[in-house]
Every structure is written in C-alpha cells, then in structure tokens.
Design a protein around this motif. Sequence first.
Motif, PDB file in Angstrom:
ATOM      1  N   TRP A 183      60.763  41.656  40.294  1.00 25.11           N
ATOM      2  CA  TRP A 183      59.379  41.995  39.557  1.00 25.11           C
ATOM      3  C   TRP A 183      58.117  42.944  40.680  1.00 25.11           C
ATOM      4  CZ3 TRP A 183      57.446  40.763  34.646  1.00 25.11           C
ATOM      5  CH2 TRP A 183      58.233  39.979  33.904  1.00 25.11           C
ATOM      6  N   THR A 184      57.504  43.688  39.954  1.00 24.59           N
ATOM      7  CA  THR A 184      56.330  44.198  40.796  1.00 24.59           C
ATOM      8  C   THR A 184      55.028  43.392  40.386  1.00 24.59           C
ATOM      9  OG1 THR A 184      56.013  46.152  39.383  1.00 24.59           O
ATOM     10  CG2 THR A 184      57.203  46.261  41.282  1.00 24.59           C
ATOM     11  N   ARG A 185      54.186  43.139  41.220  1.00 19.41           N
ATOM     12  CA  ARG A 185      52.662  42.828  40.605  1.00 19.41           C
ATOM     13  C   ARG A 185      51.813  43.764  41.347  1.00 19.41           C
ATOM     14  NH1 ARG A 185      49.493  37.417  42.874  1.00 19.41           N
ATOM     15  NH2 ARG A 185      47.806  37.658  41.523  1.00 19.41           N
ATOM     16  N   ASN A 186      51.014  44.140  40.257  1.00 19.60           N
ATOM     17  CA  ASN A 186      49.850  45.268  40.816  1.00 19.60           C
ATOM     18  C   ASN A 186      50.603  46.581  41.509  1.00 19.60           C
ATOM     19  OD1 ASN A 186      47.917  43.702  39.525  1.00 19.60           O
ATOM     20  ND2 ASN A 186      47.574  42.549  41.543  1.00 19.60           N
ATOM     21  N   PHE A 190      56.958  42.081  44.152  1.00 20.63           N
ATOM     22  CA  PHE A 190      56.549  40.472  44.087  1.00 20.63           C
ATOM     23  C   PHE A 190      57.658  39.590  44.496  1.00 20.63           C
ATOM     24  CE2 PHE A 190      55.490  36.771  41.030  1.00 20.63           C
ATOM     25  CZ  PHE A 190      54.772  36.256  42.088  1.00 20.63           C
ATOM     26  N   TYR A 220      47.029  34.195  39.576  1.00 16.78           N
ATOM     27  CA  TYR A 220      48.085  34.883  39.276  1.00 16.78           C
ATOM     28  C   TYR A 220      47.957  36.158  38.215  1.00 16.78           C
ATOM     29  CZ  TYR A 220      50.694  31.315  41.953  1.00 16.78           C
ATOM     30  OH  TYR A 220      51.235  30.604  42.576  1.00 16.78           O
ATOM     31  N   GLY A 222      46.878  39.785  36.854  1.00 17.39           N
ATOM     32  CA  GLY A 222      47.256  40.988  37.333  1.00 17.39           C
ATOM     33  C   GLY A 222      48.281  41.879  36.396  1.00 17.39           C
ATOM     34  N   GLU A 223      49.000  42.810  36.882  1.00 14.70           N
ATOM     35  CA  GLU A 223      49.817  43.792  35.984  1.00 14.70           C
ATOM     36  C   GLU A 223      51.045  43.565  36.512  1.00 14.70           C
ATOM     37  OE1 GLU A 223      48.659  47.921  34.357  1.00 14.70           O
ATOM     38  OE2 GLU A 223      49.846  47.975  36.311  1.00 14.70           O
ATOM     39  N   TYR A 224      52.098  43.111  35.694  1.00 10.96           N
ATOM     40  CA  TYR A 224      53.268  42.788  36.140  1.00 10.96           C
ATOM     41  C   TYR A 224      54.458  43.814  35.385  1.00 10.96           C
ATOM     42  CZ  TYR A 224      51.916  38.200  38.039  1.00 10.96           C
ATOM     43  OH  TYR A 224      51.249  37.204  38.614  1.00 10.96           O
ATOM     44  N   ARG A 239      54.127  47.493  31.350  1.00 13.27           N
ATOM     45  CA  ARG A 239      53.453  46.828  32.473  1.00 13.27           C
ATOM     46  C   ARG A 239      52.624  45.854  31.733  1.00 13.27           C
ATOM     47  NH1 ARG A 239      52.776  52.325  33.187  1.00 13.27           N
ATOM     48  NH2 ARG A 239      50.974  52.669  32.227  1.00 13.27           N
TER      49      ARG A 239
END
Length: 1176
Positions: A183-186, A190, A220, A222-224, A239
């Motif tokens: 995963w990525t966050r913002n 992540f 928590y 944000g954009e995942y 997203r």
Amino acid sequence: MRRLAARGAAGDAGEVAAPAADSTDCAQGRSPRPPRVTLGLFVLLLCDRLIDLCAIWDPGVFLHAAGWKRASGTARRRLNEAETLSSVREAQVERLEAARPRRPGCRERGPVLRMARQQPPPWVHTAILLCLLSLTGAIEIPMDLSQPPTITKQSVKDHIVDPRDNILIECEAKGNPAPSFHWTRNSRFFNIAKDPRVSMRRRSGTLVIDFRSGGRPEEYEGEYQCFARNKFGTALSNRIRLQVSKSPLWPKENLDPVVVQEGAPLTLQCNPPPGLPSPVIFWMSSSMEPITQDKRVSQGHNGDLYFSNVMLQDMQTDYSCNARFHFTHTIQQKNAFTLKVLTNNPYNDSSLRNHPDMYSARGVAERTPSFMYPQGTASSQMVLRGMDLLLECIASGVPTPDIAWYKKGGDLPSDKAKFENFNKALRITNVSEEDSGEYFCLASNKMGSIRHTISVRVKAAPYWLDEPKNLILAPGEDGRLVCRANGNPKPTVQWMVNGEPLQSAPPNPNREVAGDTIIFRDTQISSRAVYQCNTSNEHGYLLANAFVSVLDVPPRMLSPRNQLIRVILYNRTRLDCPFFGSPIPTLRWFKNGQGSNLDGGNYHVYENGSLEIKMIRKEDQGIYTCVATNILGKAENQVRLEVKDPTRIYRMPEDQVAKRGTTVQLECRVKHDPSLKLTVSWLKDDEPLYIGNRMKKEDDSLTIFGVAERDQGSYTCIASTELDQDLAKAHLTVLGRPDRPRDLELTDLAERSVRLTWIPGDDNNSPITDYVVQFEEDQFQPGVWHDHSKFPGSVNSAVLQLSPYVNYQFRVIAVNEVGSSHPSLPSERYRTSGAPPESNPADVRGEGTRKNNMEITWTPMNATSAFGPNLRYIVKWRRRETRETWNNVTVWGSRYVVGQTPVYVPYEIRVQAENDFGKGPEPDTVIGYSGEDLPSAPRRFRVRQPNLETINLEWDHPEHPNGILIGYTLKYVAFNGTKLGKQIVENFSPNQTKFTVRRADPVSRYRFTLSARTQVGSGEAVTEESPAPPNEAYTNNQADIATQGWFIGLMCAIALLVLILLIVCFIKRSRGGKYPVREKKDVPLGPEDPKEEDGSFDYSDEDNKPLQGSQTSLDGTIKQQESDDSLVDYGEGGEGQFNEDGSFIGQYTVKKDKEETEGNESSEATSPVNAIYSLA
C-alpha cells in the motif's frame, strides 16, 4: 493478424443437466461446478442472456422466446442496436463475444409472461447497463493458466468510516501465481509492519486498523492505494480517500425571542455543525412535536425554516432545529426559537383561520410576492452529469404565493422531473447535458407575480467511452488497448505500466503509443504486463487496469461433458459450448452425429460459437456436438436436447367485485408437460400470498371466505415447472364502507349560518350516496352528537343553518350502500350570539297524579332552541270557563305540580320560554285536568231475555265519572239452584253500553256485575240477575227441576191430595159388594163392555200395562195413572188375591195392617190411609 481470445457458448432458455459421472446436478435445480470457471464467466453469461432478453422487448409486449420468430421488426432492430451501440463499442463487443469464455451449466429459464402493454421496467435498463459494462470488462482466463494480477474488489473512492469501529480498506485481486500486496498512503509507501494496529488479511490486500487497544481514527485519514503484484505485472486500485465520520456538538448559544410583525416574512436559520457526511435536518418544538409545514411555512434545502408570512397562531409553539447524523445515529437539538408576533388584532379567534379573507379580517396588509431564497431575480447553478439537480424558490407575500416552474425554450423533462416542498423545489434526476439551460420559477398571488431565473450548467466528471480490456494474444499476434473517456471539461489520459508512468518504463520496440491507444505488433512472451489508464479532469478521475497476456494453448472445453438441456417447445434457444484456446479455435456444430455443419434455416451460429435455434420444434430434440479446433489440436463436447410442452393456464382468474363478508373463488386451471413437476402459487399485489385460515388453496382455484377490505388487490396465479412458467392476473374489488371525511373547514361565518367544507375519504369502491353532518354543543349535552342535516354524496361543501347562543362543533359521516364511515375528526368550534327564544316548549300537558292535584309537564327545549343563557319557563294556569285570574310561577325544570284541586276539573294551561335576552312568543293554551277518582256505578243496568238462547244487557254511563272513563268491566256467572258455573270477565271500551250473552243452556240463570273504570281503578258495581224461565221450558228436563225446593213442595201437596181421594174411593168401593171378574182373562176390557148393573167392573190381567193418560215421573219413568178404581199401587206389585170366581178377597186392608204392624218399630208417623180407614 491473429487474435487470441476465449470463445464459448451456453444453452439458452433451457435447463442444463449432465451425467452423474460429471457430478452435475442441474436437473435438481443446482448450478453445475465446471472446472476452472470463474465468477466473470457467470457474469458474462448472464449479461449475454439479458441482452437477448432486452433485444426482444417489443414496445408494450414482453415476448418470450416462442415469439421471437414472430417478433416485430422493431424488436429485431433493438437486438441489432444492442449489439452495435457505437462503432467503437461494436468492435469491443464483437471481440468480447468472440473471446470470452462462456458460463457453462444451467441456463436461466425464460418465463412465459402475459403482461399488459407497457415499457420495459427499470430493472431491464439497469441490467442492460450492467451487461454492457461487464461485456467491456476484463477477459477471463482459466485460473490454471499463468496470468497477471486483476483487481476484483476495492473500497469506494470516498471511504467514510465510523470512528467507533475498526477501519477496513478493501483490496482483493487474483492472478497466477497469486499476487502479493502493498500500500501507499498519500503517495508514499505505507509500511504496515511498523504499525501494530495495522494488519493485512491473509491471501488478501485488505487493510485492518484495530483501535481496541487505543488510538485515534483521525490519525489514519489520508489517500490510500493498493498494489497487487506477481511476476507478470502489477495492478493498482483506485486512490481511496479515507475520512472519519464527524458529528460535532452544536455550539452553545442563547437565543433572544424573535419579534416580528404579523404578516411579515421570517427566516429561522439552522446553521448545523459541519458533519461528515452532512446531517439530516428537521424542525420540531422543544417538546419534540413536529412543526406542521405547508405552503406558508416550510423548510428549505439548506435547513432553514421559512415563513412566507407570520400569523399570530405561530406564537403557540417554539421552534428547534434538529440534526441527525448518519454514522453515530445521534440527534442534536439546537436551542429553540421563541416568536413574539406583533398584531393589530390581539384575539386569536380560531374561527378566522379558514376565513376566505383571513388576512384582511385580522388587519394584515396584503403584499406582492418577493423571493426569500434565492435572492434577486437571477442566479446560476452547476450540477454534475448523472447527479440530481435541485432548484428551489421560496417566496414571501400576503396572501401566501403559489410557485410554478418553467424551462425557457422547452418543456420540463416529465420522466425525470418532480416537484417537492409544496412546489417550492424542482428535482431533476440523473441529469444529462440536455438538461442544461435556463429555468425560472414564478411566484404569484392576487396582488401580483415575480419570477426568478436560474441558469443551469451541466459539467461532467470523466466517464468511459471505451474502457481498456484485457488483451490475450498468441506469440507473434498484433493487438491494441484503447482508453477513451469523455467529460466536461475534456479529461486528459495518462498511461502507466505496472504502476509506473509509461514514459519511465523500459523501451519496447513492439509497443507504440498513439494518444488514447497503445498498439502491439508481433508480441512475444516478454510483452506480458499490466497497463493502467488514468483519465481525469477537475471533477474526478477514472482508473482502469488491462493486462496483456501472451499464451499458446490448445483448445479445451470448459463445461461438463454430455450435458442434458431441456427446453420448452417453440422457445428460442441458444446452445453454448464454453471453450478456451490460443490461437482462437474455430467451432462447428453437428446433430446426431451427422457430418454437415449446422448453420442456416432454423439454426444460426454466432461468431463466438454459440448455436441458436430460433424456434424449438419437436424434431429438434437430439444430441448436439460442438468441436473446437486450432493449430494446436481440437476438443469436442456433446449436449443432449429434450423438448417439453409449455405450461399454459387455460382457464384464468377473472376480475371480481364482492361485498365484504361474502365468498370469492378465483379459478386457475393449468395444462403442462406431464414429465415436469407443476407448482401453482399465488401472489397478492405482486407479493407472495399468505394462505390464512380464511383462504383455501386448491390445485385449480383459490377461495377466500369472509372477504374483507384488506383482501382487495391484484391476485396472480403462477403455474411453474422446472423449465417455464405461465401467469394470469385478476383484480378483486371489495365493496366496503367509505373512509372518514377529513380536513373539515369552516368558512363564510355569519350569525345564523356557516359553510362547512370537507375532503371526502376513499369510497372503497362503493360510491358515497350521502353525507350526514352532526353537531355537538358543550352547554346542555356536552359530548353528545346530534344529527344536523343530510347532503347528497356528490357535494363536499354545505351551508349550515345555526341557532343562537350555541358553541357548535361539527363532524361528517359518509354513507354508501355498504354502510357508514367512522365520523371525521371534529371541526373547530364556532359560537353564535344569543337572542330571545323563538319558540316555546312542546308537548305541554296537565294531568293529575292524585285526585286532588294536577301535574303540568312539557318537553324541555334543547341547546339549539334555548337561544340564550339561563333558560327558564313561565307556567300559568286557571280553571276553565271561570274567568279566574291566571296563576303563574317560574320553573327551571320540566314539571310543576298544582295542589288542592277538585276532582277532575278542566284547567287552562300556558308554558312560555324565557332566557336572559327575553321571553319567547305568547304560548298556546292547553286544556288539562286535575286528578281522577273512582267513578260511580253505571246507571239503569237492564237485563232482558228475548228468547231461550240469548240475554241482552244495556246500561247508561255513570252519573259521576270522576275522570276519563277508560272502559267497563262485566263479570257474570251461570247458576242453577246451588250449582255455580265459571265466572267470566269482559272488558268494554268506554263508548260501549250494550252486550249480548249467549246462553250455555236454557234452564240456567245468570248473575251480572257491572262497573266503570278510570285511571284510578274500577268504581262502584251494580248487580242484576237474568229473569226465571217459563214452565214449559222445564217439561223436557225434569231431572234438573226436581231439585228445586218449590217443585218438591208442590208435588208433595198434590200427592197427598190424590192419596186422600184414593183412600176415600177405596172405602166407598169396599162398601159396595162383589166385583165380578171376566172368565176369559186374555180378552181385554174394551170401552164397549158395559158395566154391571150394580156398578161393578170386570177386571182383566192387563193391569200392568200403562193406562191411558199416564204421566212421566221426574226421573223419566212412566208411572201408571192413579185411578180411584185401581188397587195395583196399593198392593204388592199387582199381586192382589182374588177368588176363583174372580171376586176380590178383602185382604188388602188386612195386609196393609199386617205390613204396618210387622215393620220394625218404624219412627214414621202413622199412615194417613190407616187413619182415614179407621175413621171410616
């Protein structure tokens, strides 16, 4: 150029079964479980079925497959349109039809529908859209073959979560080998391993954030974005913007009372706290009573409460804005507003609320309309394509304005437009570009009108024209990926490969990018990858994954072998043969092992290999073989087709009209294929019918006992088998009592009249014939309702005539042939002003309850005739024809007793009504009488006996009746000496003075007692007896006369005299000498026989015969005539002794003496015979 794709076909409009060896149980209603068949295959198959279904929807008639051949040209054109929606989509659909593997197994049964002409239901359009979307979706590869990852499930782009729960961010994918996830966050990696609260589900990329051990969900936000990767490529999720739901508290505030002039406009602002998502707003009082809204008072879309004009009645409650938050399910209440209304008329007379000129009646100045929202004469609004457009206009004015909506240069879209909030809002659903333009609302009242123009601009977030699809190629083949989208403004397109921008990817000489298209030439195994297309504008974005897979696979069948498909006669059927291969195999069909390929005539083979039989006939039954071939080999499968007779309802239920409480029978007789199991079920109003104890369901009918209003509706009989069904519908109408009228309104208020208006209730299928208006007043009989008037069922407004000084309340009852409705809710009260009575009490009477009084009574006047407060009665009386002065007294009740009156004397009586406003009219004079007493005896009671059969009675009226004679009582009894008969009682009318008695026998006498009667009772009686009967009447009935004393005495005297004469005669005879006797005894003594010269007689032996002139005794026996020359009666029964010469032996005297001396000392007196004899 060669394209590799999955191809297949499956049976249509039938049921699929397979041999037991293949573990297929379609025949038992379960879907088969073919190897390597995914959910995508099922979706594709279902959509293929629905496209066919939609294609044959002729306007107004839903054609089952049996009618496909006879379908109209329009229906066939719609099939073509569904397959060729656009030139771009046509290519994609064609490719998908040729490439997609088909779902094997049981086919959806085609119901045989009988429906009225109508447009396709909404679910059909939705199904078509879903089918088209799925047809343009990813190509499915059997899971045992290598393939790049494909995202199968993900959370929505705007993901709002409840702060009280753990957070789930979904991401699931498939591929071979199974993909891994990160995963990525913002937009930054992540690292899940570093956060103990965050974990990933096994064999899934779904994130779980656990707050049971503490933590704040807001941290928590944000954009995942999820990445699914295997050795053939990487797929990306959307997203996902994670937000935590918020329900902030209302800020504390002290609100001063809102002061406003009556008739002025007013806006109460809500200003709710900014929640996520936005809360639902509604207005209530502080006591949690809802605020009644109408076209004068209503809530706007922004949550504010608008008063077009304020009335004095608006002060009766306070106003509190409430906000309900979705996720927390909590309601927050704002401090309440209190209104203070300044008015020129401080009296809140409820009767003026519905006055036709209510505002002028309250002194409120009338005003032309003006807009409260939006402000001014023009505004603009932007809406996104596919969303709902909500336009709102709220206006003030006196009277309250009406709102109307228009579109400049055209009409409102009737299929999407609807009015809300008492016409103050216009909502257009699912907005498209053609809905842009100028709209205006017109606010008008009798003082004038104004309008507000709203310019609507329709923008669009990106939407797909051609979404890229998975591309499956064989080594050396060419292909292309197309990514086309539209929006307003025009969206931009960005290509990525395995999650990285295409510009930064390693160069590939076999790949060429041309704007929205990527072209592949002479692909090799190394060309496998996952491509992403991202198209976006300022209103949103679209992200699509499409992989390129290079395979070299011989043909394979994807469905179980030797399936059994059962279809209905005359249906349109399609046999599918799911297969896969690369390069694309060719497919051919054969029947019953014949060498010729099936195509043409009743058969049609589609490009994807499906075999369509346009109309099933009995001869189409048999075994069908499909053979798939490519350069790497071939594969085949067989399908056995059985044809069954259709299910038909040949006697359908009919529409019926029934009265409540009767019995209704709905028929439903069915013909079906005997090899199929038939099930008959019933629906009511399109919902399954519950068969209660009042219903009886049989194979061919449904019976409803004791029909009630709730039984009304449509009844559908569904006859179904495993393969098809037929249905028939009928409507049952139940005649019931009407619903109660509602919304009673009083207008045209006057001193002696008012107009009552009501809204009729439902007549429940039986026309309303009458309306009964009832009233209730709260002074004389509170809570008691009285009938006021009756009106025809065709009216709903009537003028009611009223009486003075009555506080009226009305209700209305509707009447039809079945019965009466429940009464309506009461109207508002309306009091009329007072006046003197216009009438006097009725039924005035004067009657004595005792012999020395007279009670004067009358019927008291009711509330509608009292006309004023303190109703009382002036009672006057005097003796009739005496010219006395009137006696009078005031009475509050309904009776008065006059004492010390003479017996039954006539009086003149008057009773006059009076209230605080004055006296009623002069009353009429009524004659009454004082108390009655017992009457005297009837005069001149006469008893006459004209014959032996009847007795006539006559009498005159009593000299002193002492009241009103109510009749006479006659009692009489028959007697005969000491014997008495049964007493008989007769009652006569007072006018009868005669009566006739029928005698029971001619010898009895009667004793009569007669008395007169009044209300007090029977008076003095007079008694008379019937006269004695004449003597000749008794000659034939001496047994009864012999019991009379006078007769016994008379007979004794006569017997004594006769005896004396006989004795004297015997004495003389005994002195006269011998008595010669006839020699021949058998010769009777005749009258011609002469006596002896010496006077003696010659006796014969006929002495025992009755002598001439004999008499009958009292007991009816014949007694010998006593003669002075006969000795029989004095002897021993005619045994007197004679000498041989016939001379009498003089022993009579001696024998008599002897009998008397031999008697045992009898106490009787000495016989007079002996005494006389001794004297002789």
